[in-house]
Design a protein around this motif. Structure first.
Motif, PDB file in Angstrom:
ATOM      1  N   ASN A 115       0.722  -1.119  -0.090  1.00 44.39           N
ATOM      2  CA  ASN A 115       0.095  -0.042  -0.086  1.00 44.39           C
ATOM      3  C   ASN A 115       0.865   1.361  -0.089  1.00 44.39           C
ATOM      4  O   ASN A 115       0.439   2.271  -0.586  1.00 44.39           O
ATOM      5  CB  ASN A 115      -0.975  -0.031   1.232  1.00 44.39           C
ATOM      6  CG  ASN A 115      -1.999  -0.880   1.088  1.00 44.39           C
ATOM      7  OD1 ASN A 115      -2.355  -1.483  -0.254  1.00 44.39           O
ATOM      8  ND2 ASN A 115      -2.708  -1.392   2.185  1.00 44.39           N
ATOM      9  N   GLU A 116       1.977   1.196   0.715  1.00 41.23           N
ATOM     10  CA  GLU A 116       2.932   2.468   0.711  1.00 41.23           C
ATOM     11  C   GLU A 116       3.581   2.747  -0.698  1.00 41.23           C
ATOM     12  O   GLU A 116       3.896   3.775  -0.996  1.00 41.23           O
ATOM     13  CB  GLU A 116       3.963   2.209   2.015  1.00 41.23           C
ATOM     14  CG  GLU A 116       4.981   3.177   1.821  1.00 41.23           C
ATOM     15  CD  GLU A 116       4.210   4.599   2.593  1.00 41.23           C
ATOM     16  OE1 GLU A 116       5.119   5.794   2.669  1.00 41.23           O
ATOM     17  OE2 GLU A 116       3.045   4.599   3.211  1.00 41.23           O
ATOM     18  N   LYS A 118       2.232   1.720  -3.445  1.00 38.22           N
ATOM     19  CA  LYS A 118       1.188   2.274  -4.516  1.00 38.22           C
ATOM     20  C   LYS A 118       1.132   3.760  -4.290  1.00 38.22           C
ATOM     21  O   LYS A 118       1.234   4.510  -5.260  1.00 38.22           O
ATOM     22  CB  LYS A 118      -0.046   1.625  -4.308  1.00 38.22           C
ATOM     23  CG  LYS A 118      -0.130   0.386  -4.853  1.00 38.22           C
ATOM     24  CD  LYS A 118      -1.362  -0.550  -4.674  1.00 38.22           C
ATOM     25  CE  LYS A 118      -1.580  -1.892  -4.984  1.00 38.22           C
ATOM     26  NZ  LYS A 118      -2.755  -2.353  -4.902  1.00 38.22           N
ATOM     27  N   ARG A 119       1.284   4.159  -2.956  1.00 37.94           N
ATOM     28  CA  ARG A 119       1.084   5.588  -2.762  1.00 37.94           C
ATOM     29  C   ARG A 119       2.427   6.421  -3.224  1.00 37.94           C
ATOM     30  O   ARG A 119       2.494   7.260  -3.760  1.00 37.94           O
ATOM     31  CB  ARG A 119       1.162   6.005  -1.208  1.00 37.94           C
ATOM     32  CG  ARG A 119      -0.478   5.804  -0.790  1.00 37.94           C
ATOM     33  CD  ARG A 119      -0.641   6.510   0.851  1.00 37.94           C
ATOM     34  NE  ARG A 119       0.106   5.514   1.725  1.00 37.94           N
ATOM     35  CZ  ARG A 119      -0.218   4.421   2.230  1.00 37.94           C
ATOM     36  NH1 ARG A 119      -1.582   4.228   1.882  1.00 37.94           N
ATOM     37  NH2 ARG A 119       0.293   3.884   3.097  1.00 37.94           N
ATOM     38  N   LYS A 120       3.559   5.929  -2.858  1.00 38.31           N
ATOM     39  CA  LYS A 120       4.692   6.395  -3.333  1.00 38.31           C
ATOM     40  C   LYS A 120       5.075   6.551  -4.922  1.00 38.31           C
ATOM     41  O   LYS A 120       5.835   7.257  -5.372  1.00 38.31           O
ATOM     42  CB  LYS A 120       5.916   5.995  -2.528  1.00 38.31           C
ATOM     43  CG  LYS A 120       5.944   6.454  -0.899  1.00 38.31           C
ATOM     44  CD  LYS A 120       5.867   7.740  -0.847  1.00 38.31           C
ATOM     45  CE  LYS A 120       5.770   8.325   0.474  1.00 38.31           C
ATOM     46  NZ  LYS A 120       5.752   9.511   0.556  1.00 38.31           N
ATOM     47  N   TYR A 122       3.129   7.051  -7.173  1.00 37.31           N
ATOM     48  CA  TYR A 122       2.570   8.093  -8.033  1.00 37.31           C
ATOM     49  C   TYR A 122       3.268   9.211  -7.486  1.00 37.31           C
ATOM     50  O   TYR A 122       3.725  10.234  -8.370  1.00 37.31           O
ATOM     51  CB  TYR A 122       1.114   8.040  -7.696  1.00 37.31           C
ATOM     52  CG  TYR A 122       0.157   6.737  -8.358  1.00 37.31           C
ATOM     53  CD1 TYR A 122       0.501   6.786  -9.764  1.00 37.31           C
ATOM     54  CD2 TYR A 122      -0.129   5.915  -7.511  1.00 37.31           C
ATOM     55  CE1 TYR A 122      -0.274   5.681 -10.347  1.00 37.31           C
ATOM     56  CE2 TYR A 122      -0.652   4.953  -8.170  1.00 37.31           C
ATOM     57  CZ  TYR A 122      -0.634   4.676  -9.578  1.00 37.31           C
ATOM     58  OH  TYR A 122      -1.359   3.659 -10.126  1.00 37.31           O
ATOM     59  N   GLN A 123       3.795   9.327  -6.352  1.00 35.78           N
ATOM     60  CA  GLN A 123       4.772  10.422  -6.000  1.00 35.78           C
ATOM     61  C   GLN A 123       5.581  10.736  -6.464  1.00 35.78           C
ATOM     62  O   GLN A 123       6.245  11.777  -7.064  1.00 35.78           O
ATOM     63  CB  GLN A 123       4.618  10.504  -4.427  1.00 35.78           C
ATOM     64  CG  GLN A 123       5.402  11.777  -3.880  1.00 35.78           C
ATOM     65  CD  GLN A 123       5.564  11.656  -2.413  1.00 35.78           C
ATOM     66  OE1 GLN A 123       5.044  10.825  -1.581  1.00 35.78           O
ATOM     67  NE2 GLN A 123       6.691  12.139  -1.846  1.00 35.78           N
TER      68      GLN A 123
END
Length: 159
Positions: A115-116, A118-120, A122-123
């Motif tokens: 999950n982390e 997937k967030r990072k 895009y960042q």
């Protein structure tokens, strides 16, 4: 549920229970589990777990930091997954037994929680170098996880 999926869930539950944040402090995990980590010089990459009365991981200190962290996480994963036996040894190769694949999966989820990532992803716009630095893992470990999650990436030496 497959054993591989179970290994990923074990890692996720451990991180949640102990409220561990990225980048994961692998030494903190060892301490939580009462596992002593010792650094030594020996030939080849890898680490060894002795899971007797005293739990001990001996890791080759001459490895690149990302690989060193993954090898420690892999040995910790044998312990978390309750693999039987007293000695486990990380070893390269494509023909790994299922328990080794499970330890790899658990280690990957400990160091690079999906999950982390997937967030990072895009960042950092899928930049492997930025992602590997953020998670403090090797480029190979990051690419493997990106491929598992079907996330596009760039800026790598391995394509």
């Amino acid at each position: 549920m497959s054993k591989i999926k179970h290994a990923e869930i074990v890692a996720r539950q451990f991180l949640k229970k102990h409220k561990l944040k990225v980048p994961i402090n692998i030494e903190e995990i060892a301490k939580l589990l009462n596992i002593r980590v010792t650094y030594a010089s020996f030939e080849g990459d890898g680490a060894i777990l002795y899971n007797g009365k005293a739990k001990l991981i001996i890791v080759n200190k001459n490895q690149e930091i990302g690989q060193l962290r993954f090898n420690i996480a892999h040995e910790i994963s044998h312990f978390l997954l309750k693999h039987r036996g007293k000695i486990f040894n990380t070893h390269p190769g494509d023909e790994k037994p299922l328990y080794e694949k499970c330890a790899d999966t658990c280690a990957s989820e400990l160091l690079i929680p999906r999950n982390e990532l997937k967030r990072k992803h895009y960042q950092f716009n899928g930049d492997i170098q930025k992602l590997k630095n953020y998670f403090q893992v090797s480029e190979k470990a990051m690419i493997t996880k990106m491929n598992i999650l079907n996330l596009p990436y760039h800026n790598t030496f391995y394509k």
